[in-house]
Design a protein around this motif. Sequence first.
Motif, PDB file in Angstrom:
ATOM      1  N   VAL A  69     -12.222 152.315  25.088  1.00 12.65           N
ATOM      2  CA  VAL A  69     -13.076 151.533  25.984  1.00 12.65           C
ATOM      3  C   VAL A  69     -12.198 150.672  26.891  1.00 12.65           C
ATOM      4  CG1 VAL A  69     -14.907 149.791  26.139  1.00 12.65           C
ATOM      5  CG2 VAL A  69     -14.917 151.423  24.249  1.00 12.65           C
ATOM      6  N   VAL A  70     -12.593 150.559  28.164  1.00 13.85           N
ATOM      7  CA  VAL A  70     -11.910 149.690  29.117  1.00 13.85           C
ATOM      8  C   VAL A  70     -12.776 148.447  29.324  1.00 13.85           C
ATOM      9  CG1 VAL A  70     -11.078 149.464  31.483  1.00 13.85           C
ATOM     10  CG2 VAL A  70     -10.787 151.636  30.268  1.00 13.85           C
ATOM     11  N   ALA A  71     -12.171 147.266  29.170  1.00 13.49           N
ATOM     12  CA  ALA A  71     -12.927 146.009  29.288  1.00 13.49           C
ATOM     13  C   ALA A  71     -12.410 145.187  30.460  1.00 13.49           C
ATOM     14  CB  ALA A  71     -12.805 145.195  28.001  1.00 13.49           C
ATOM     15  N   GLY A  72     -13.299 144.817  31.358  1.00 13.56           N
ATOM     16  CA  GLY A  72     -12.943 143.951  32.473  1.00 13.56           C
ATOM     17  C   GLY A  72     -13.215 142.498  32.139  1.00 13.56           C
ATOM     18  N   THR A  73     -12.368 141.611  32.646  1.00 16.69           N
ATOM     19  CA  THR A  73     -12.605 140.181  32.478  1.00 16.69           C
ATOM     20  C   THR A  73     -13.436 139.688  33.661  1.00 16.69           C
ATOM     21  OG1 THR A  73     -10.540 139.675  33.644  1.00 16.69           O
ATOM     22  CG2 THR A  73     -10.433 139.826  31.255  1.00 16.69           C
ATOM     23  N   ALA A  74     -14.437 138.867  33.365  1.00 16.72           N
ATOM     24  CA  ALA A  74     -15.287 138.335  34.428  1.00 16.72           C
ATOM     25  C   ALA A  74     -14.562 137.190  35.137  1.00 16.72           C
ATOM     26  CB  ALA A  74     -16.599 137.838  33.830  1.00 16.72           C
ATOM     27  N   THR A  75     -14.554 137.185  36.470  1.00 16.55           N
ATOM     28  CA  THR A  75     -15.200 138.226  37.275  1.00 16.55           C
ATOM     29  C   THR A  75     -14.194 139.166  37.923  1.00 16.55           C
ATOM     30  OG1 THR A  75     -15.185 136.727  39.191  1.00 16.55           O
ATOM     31  CG2 THR A  75     -17.177 136.765  37.861  1.00 16.55           C
ATOM     32  N   ALA A  76     -12.981 138.687  38.134  1.00 17.46           N
ATOM     33  CA  ALA A  76     -12.027 139.431  38.964  1.00 17.46           C
ATOM     34  C   ALA A  76     -11.546 140.741  38.341  1.00 17.46           C
ATOM     35  CB  ALA A  76     -10.828 138.550  39.307  1.00 17.46           C
ATOM     36  N   GLY A  77     -11.597 140.842  37.010  1.00 18.02           N
ATOM     37  CA  GLY A  77     -11.153 142.074  36.367  1.00 18.02           C
ATOM     38  C   GLY A  77     -12.197 143.174  36.355  1.00 18.02           C
ATOM     39  N   ILE A  78     -13.453 142.823  36.647  1.00 16.66           N
ATOM     40  CA  ILE A  78     -14.548 143.790  36.522  1.00 16.66           C
ATOM     41  C   ILE A  78     -14.392 144.992  37.455  1.00 16.66           C
ATOM     42  CG2 ILE A  78     -17.031 144.139  36.830  1.00 16.66           C
ATOM     43  CD1 ILE A  78     -17.450 141.306  35.741  1.00 16.66           C
TER      44      ILE A  78
END
Length: 204
Positions: A69-78
Amino acid sequence: MALERKIAKHLLDIEAVALRPNDYFTWTSGIKSPIYCDNRITMSYPAIRREIAAGMSEVIKAKFPEVEVVAGTATAGIPHAAWVSEVLDLPMIYVRDSAKKHGKTNQIEGRLLEGQKVVIIEDLISTGLSSLKVAKALEEAGAVVLGVVAIFSYELKKAQDAFAADKVEYHTLTNYNYLIEEAVVSDYIKQEDVEKLLEWRNNL
């Protein structure tokens, strides 16, 4: 040109990074800094964001091949997590800074199953604390955090120490040293500015 230098040049060219060795910025944290980084600007440049996604995907395949799974950090990583997950054909989630105050009060959005192996996507690593907060939230939700991949790092010692203390591996596409090198080559700064810029980083 090596990817590290190429990405550094892109960040300077599109003004995602600004260097002011003689007129410091003030970060949200109150830290006075000769550099300001806003990698959100990369969203507006399709060719550059594709290059970033491809670079991150290669790092993940090399360093974290077992990722699920790939997880983005809110908000800039999303947005970068979305593009990377598309390249790798993997599920994506994102993690809020804190749980919502309404609805299901989720902090993690998307489908995350117990025991899934996750790589976190960040736009920037400064002190590392926000990335590690996301890692902790994912671990508390039952995920196995393999590591963090980001576009850029200031290479601050406190970040290196924080990641080491929490035993979280991290990798970046480019960093402060490469940025300074490219800034000199591009005549963005003068050679005499280099010592000031390195002194700030080494003393922070």
